[in-house]
Design a protein around this motif. Structure first.
Motif, PDB file in Angstrom:
ATOM      1  N   THR A 107       0.781  -1.258  -0.002  1.00  0.00           N
ATOM      2  CA  THR A 107       0.049  -0.038   0.228  1.00  0.00           C
ATOM      3  C   THR A 107       1.032   1.080  -0.056  1.00  0.00           C
ATOM      4  N   ILE A 108       2.134   1.257   0.919  1.00  0.00           N
ATOM      5  CA  ILE A 108       2.681   2.472   0.840  1.00  0.00           C
ATOM      6  C   ILE A 108       3.266   2.468  -0.507  1.00  0.00           C
ATOM      7  N   ASN A 109       3.777   1.449  -1.209  1.00  0.00           N
ATOM      8  CA  ASN A 109       4.200   1.727  -2.679  1.00  0.00           C
ATOM      9  C   ASN A 109       3.321   2.324  -3.560  1.00  0.00           C
ATOM     10  N   MET A 110       2.091   1.605  -3.214  1.00  0.00           N
ATOM     11  CA  MET A 110       0.937   2.556  -4.146  1.00  0.00           C
ATOM     12  C   MET A 110       0.970   3.775  -4.055  1.00  0.00           C
ATOM     13  N   SER A 111       1.302   4.500  -2.779  1.00  0.00           N
ATOM     14  CA  SER A 111       1.253   5.780  -2.731  1.00  0.00           C
ATOM     15  C   SER A 111       2.077   6.736  -3.880  1.00  0.00           C
ATOM     16  N   GLY A 112       3.028   6.060  -4.580  1.00  0.00           N
ATOM     17  CA  GLY A 112       3.966   6.663  -5.367  1.00  0.00           C
ATOM     18  C   GLY A 112       2.997   7.011  -6.652  1.00  0.00           C
ATOM     19  N   THR A 167       9.891   5.289  -2.199  1.00  0.00           N
ATOM     20  CA  THR A 167       8.752   5.539  -2.555  1.00  0.00           C
ATOM     21  C   THR A 167       7.917   6.672  -1.976  1.00  0.00           C
ATOM     22  N   THR A 168       8.031   6.829  -0.418  1.00  0.00           N
ATOM     23  CA  THR A 168       7.924   8.027   0.501  1.00  0.00           C
ATOM     24  C   THR A 168       8.272   9.210   0.019  1.00  0.00           C
ATOM     25  N   TYR A 169       9.398   9.268  -0.663  1.00  0.00           N
ATOM     26  CA  TYR A 169       9.658  10.715  -1.157  1.00  0.00           C
ATOM     27  C   TYR A 169       8.911  11.031  -2.391  1.00  0.00           C
ATOM     28  N   ILE A 170       8.563  10.116  -3.199  1.00  0.00           N
ATOM     29  CA  ILE A 170       7.842  10.426  -4.344  1.00  0.00           C
ATOM     30  C   ILE A 170       6.424  10.683  -4.108  1.00  0.00           C
ATOM     31  N   ALA A 171       5.887   9.791  -2.988  1.00  0.00           N
ATOM     32  CA  ALA A 171       4.510  10.108  -2.289  1.00  0.00           C
ATOM     33  C   ALA A 171       4.434  11.455  -1.713  1.00  0.00           C
ATOM     34  N   CYS A 172       5.485  12.010  -0.967  1.00  0.00           N
ATOM     35  CA  CYS A 172       5.465  13.283  -0.543  1.00  0.00           C
ATOM     36  C   CYS A 172       5.379  14.409  -1.432  1.00  0.00           C
ATOM     37  N   ASN A 173       5.903  14.316  -2.503  1.00  0.00           N
ATOM     38  CA  ASN A 173       5.886  15.290  -3.559  1.00  0.00           C
ATOM     39  C   ASN A 173       4.573  15.297  -4.113  1.00  0.00           C
ATOM     40  N   ARG A 174       3.862  14.137  -4.198  1.00  0.00           N
ATOM     41  CA  ARG A 174       2.691  14.113  -4.801  1.00  0.00           C
ATOM     42  C   ARG A 174       1.430  14.551  -3.603  1.00  0.00           C
ATOM     43  N   THR A 222       1.906  12.499   4.660  1.00  0.00           N
ATOM     44  CA  THR A 222       2.329  13.601   5.558  1.00  0.00           C
ATOM     45  C   THR A 222       3.587  13.317   6.179  1.00  0.00           C
ATOM     46  N   ILE A 223       4.229  14.400   6.965  1.00  0.00           N
ATOM     47  CA  ILE A 223       5.389  14.298   7.637  1.00  0.00           C
ATOM     48  C   ILE A 223       4.973  13.302   8.716  1.00  0.00           C
ATOM     49  N   GLU A 224       3.799  13.183   9.399  1.00  0.00           N
ATOM     50  CA  GLU A 224       3.506  12.133  10.325  1.00  0.00           C
ATOM     51  C   GLU A 224       3.595  10.790   9.802  1.00  0.00           C
ATOM     52  N   ASP A 225       3.029  10.493   8.887  1.00  0.00           N
ATOM     53  CA  ASP A 225       3.228   9.379   8.071  1.00  0.00           C
ATOM     54  C   ASP A 225       4.546   8.799   7.755  1.00  0.00           C
ATOM     55  N   ARG A 226       5.410   9.760   7.445  1.00  0.00           N
ATOM     56  CA  ARG A 226       6.752   9.225   6.997  1.00  0.00           C
ATOM     57  C   ARG A 226       7.396   9.039   8.350  1.00  0.00           C
ATOM     58  N   GLU A 227       7.066   9.880   9.317  1.00  0.00           N
ATOM     59  CA  GLU A 227       7.694   9.391  10.687  1.00  0.00           C
ATOM     60  C   GLU A 227       7.287   7.874  11.094  1.00  0.00           C
ATOM     61  N   GLU A 228       6.073   7.629  10.938  1.00  0.00           N
ATOM     62  CA  GLU A 228       5.625   6.214  11.287  1.00  0.00           C
ATOM     63  C   GLU A 228       6.539   5.272  10.692  1.00  0.00           C
ATOM     64  N   ILE A 229       6.564   5.285   9.318  1.00  0.00           N
ATOM     65  CA  ILE A 229       7.495   4.335   8.656  1.00  0.00           C
ATOM     66  C   ILE A 229       8.878   4.470   9.127  1.00  0.00           C
ATOM     67  N   CYS A 230       9.310   5.555   9.471  1.00  0.00           N
ATOM     68  CA  CYS A 230      10.881   5.870   9.898  1.00  0.00           C
ATOM     69  C   CYS A 230      10.909   5.019  11.173  1.00  0.00           C
ATOM     70  N   LYS A 231      10.084   5.162  12.127  1.00  0.00           N
ATOM     71  CA  LYS A 231      10.064   4.412  13.552  1.00  0.00           C
ATOM     72  C   LYS A 231      10.022   3.296  13.333  1.00  0.00           C
ATOM     73  N   GLY A 232       9.414   2.380  12.449  1.00  0.00           N
ATOM     74  CA  GLY A 232       9.482   1.299  12.316  1.00  0.00           C
ATOM     75  C   GLY A 232      10.790   0.651  11.723  1.00  0.00           C
ATOM     76  N   ILE A 233      11.196   1.407  10.662  1.00  0.00           N
ATOM     77  CA  ILE A 233      12.414   1.063  10.121  1.00  0.00           C
ATOM     78  C   ILE A 233      13.847   1.006  11.151  1.00  0.00           C
ATOM     79  N   CYS A 234      13.739   2.234  11.930  1.00  0.00           N
ATOM     80  CA  CYS A 234      14.766   2.198  12.990  1.00  0.00           C
ATOM     81  C   CYS A 234      14.653   0.911  13.914  1.00  0.00           C
ATOM     82  N   ALA A 235      13.393   0.353  14.230  1.00  0.00           N
ATOM     83  CA  ALA A 235      13.527  -0.445  15.149  1.00  0.00           C
ATOM     84  C   ALA A 235      14.091  -1.775  14.459  1.00  0.00           C
ATOM     85  N   VAL A 236      13.647  -1.978  13.280  1.00  0.00           N
ATOM     86  CA  VAL A 236      14.585  -3.097  12.291  1.00  0.00           C
ATOM     87  C   VAL A 236      15.837  -3.000  12.318  1.00  0.00           C
TER      88      VAL A 236
END
Length: 417
Positions: free
Chosen positions: A221-226, A280-287, A291-305
């Motif tokens: 779904t995140i990939n679709m955002s692009g 893809t989040t960078y493409i989606a952000c440009n579109r 939101t920045i909050e959405d990108r932070e959510e994904i960022c937090k998950g990746i940081c944990a990994v």
């Protein structure tokens, strides 16, 4: 009076009054059905067989009114239910959800079996776009009770562990990725909300294949955002009316799955999927799709990994993860420098984006540090290495970016647009 109503013992015909209430509950106009549903939900505790009769009515009322223009659906709450879309959603989230919870509490197994069967039916290969609204409603009925299912005051028969079979079946059905999902952002949003609301089941009770399916669905779904829901697509109009975003819900679901089971996603294929989604989040952000909050959510998950990798193996994935942030910060800083003396309004658009990238960098460093600290308390120091060496990737990243950050702070810290 309530007991008499459910038993038919009220003088003058209690059963007739109950039938009238059922008809009113099924009325298309929300102002009528909501009054009846409030009364009907209070009858559930008086008769063990009543949930089986009331639940189909509630499930039908959960379907958001729509119309089809050719193959493309659009929302039509005001013309068929007497209220606009926001009011209909308010009805679903409050009166209808309370009735659904009451239904679940009286007969958890029947409730989950019924909703699961609906999801399986609506995910069939022959399903149409029209069916996507029925799937959305079935998933809504499941998410409406998620907090009760997971809550601390569970009764006998309740709780995620008692619904392993039903939730596994739902996941297996959703894994087919019904073809209509890209045409219905409402169904896509509800699917990802379902994944997030049952995130604790996926990471604690679910078989590994189910967890992998949930991850794949949220990341796809995140990939679709692009690319999805461009202005030329009819579904874009539906997206504008919605109070929830499929991509915001996917970001939350992804964060929940990754932070609850980070080591599971250190496998190469999972890291590769996350890397693609992050770009893809960078493409989606440009579109304007994230939101920045959405990108932070994904960022937090990746940081944990990334923090779950052995200490000596963290630096490479961490810097790969940080690379888009570094490149965007440099690019936005350069654009701000070039545009600051212009009067065409471009500078005013660049500064908020520059601020967002600084904010994202801060979130990345902070969350990575917190995740490393959490791992450190869970593992022996001999296995995890020193705390200082564990944080070295962040220190190296900040050193690399320090000239850029200093330039931004010196020139743009007090700028208001």
């Amino acid at each position: 009076a309530m007991v008499g109503l459910i038993s038919g013992q009220i003088p003058g015909g209690g059963s007739g009054l109950l039938e009238l209430l059922m008809k009113a509950g099924a009325h298309p106009y929300v102002h009528i059905s909501s009054l009846a549903i409030e009364v009907l939900s209070k009858l559930l505790s008086l008769d063990a067989s009543f949930p089986a009769r009331l639940l189909p009515l509630l499930q039908h009322r959960a379907i958001i009114p729509y119309v089809l223009h050719g193959p493309a659906p659009s929302l039509a709450a005001s013309t068929t239910s007497g209220v606009d879309f926001c009011e209909f959603e308010n009805f679903r989230q409050n009166i209808l959800a309370e009735a659904l919870i009451a239904c679940y509490e009286q007969n958890p197994s029947y409730y989950m079996d019924s909703c699961t069967s609906a999801v399986e039916e609506f995910c069939s290969s022959s399903a149409t776009v029209e069916v996507s609204f029925q799937l959305e409603a079935a998933l809504f009925c499941l998410t409406a009770v998620a907090i009760t299912v997971n809550g601390p005051s569970k009764k006998e028969g309740q709780g995620e562990g008692n619904h392993n079979d039903q939730l596994s079946r739902c996941t297996k059905a959703l894994a087919t990725k019904p073809v209509f999902l890209p045409a219905n952002p409402l169904a896509l949003a509800q699917l990802n909300r379902f994944l997030g609301m049952y995130g604790s089941w996926y990471t604690s009770h679910a078989p590994v294949p189910a967890l992998d399916v949930a991850f794949e669905l949220s990341v796809s779904t995140i990939n679709m955002s692009g690319t999805a829901f461009s202005d030329e697509e009819p579904a874009s109009e539906m997206l504008k009316e919605m109070e929830i975003s499929p991509f915001s819900e996917a970001a939350k679901a992804t964060r929940i799955l990754l932070t609850r089971s980070p080591r599971h996603f250190t496998a190469l294929h999972a890291v590769s999927s996350l890397g693609g989604a992050w770009e893809t989040t960078y493409i989606a952000c440009n579109r304007g799709m994230l939101t920045i909050e959405d990108r932070e959510e994904i960022c937090k998950g990746i940081c944990a990994v990334v923090a779950s990798f052995p200490g000596s193996q963290r630096e490479k994935p961490y810097h790969a993860f940080a690379l888009p942030v570094v490149e965007c910060l440099h690019a936005m800083t350069k654009e701000a420098d070039n545009a600051k003396n212009n009067t065409d309004g471009k500078f005013a658009a660049i500064i908020p984006r520059l601020a967002d990238e600084v904010r994202l960098l801060s979130t990345m460093v902070k969350c990575f540090t917190a995740a490393v600290q959490k791992n450190r308390t869970q593992m022996h120091m001999a296995q995890n290495g020193s705390y200082e060496s564990a944080l070295q990737p962040s220190v190296g990243l900040l050193k690399k970016l320090w000239p850029c950050l200093t330039h931004v702070a010196t020139n743009y810290a007090g700028v208001r647009v």
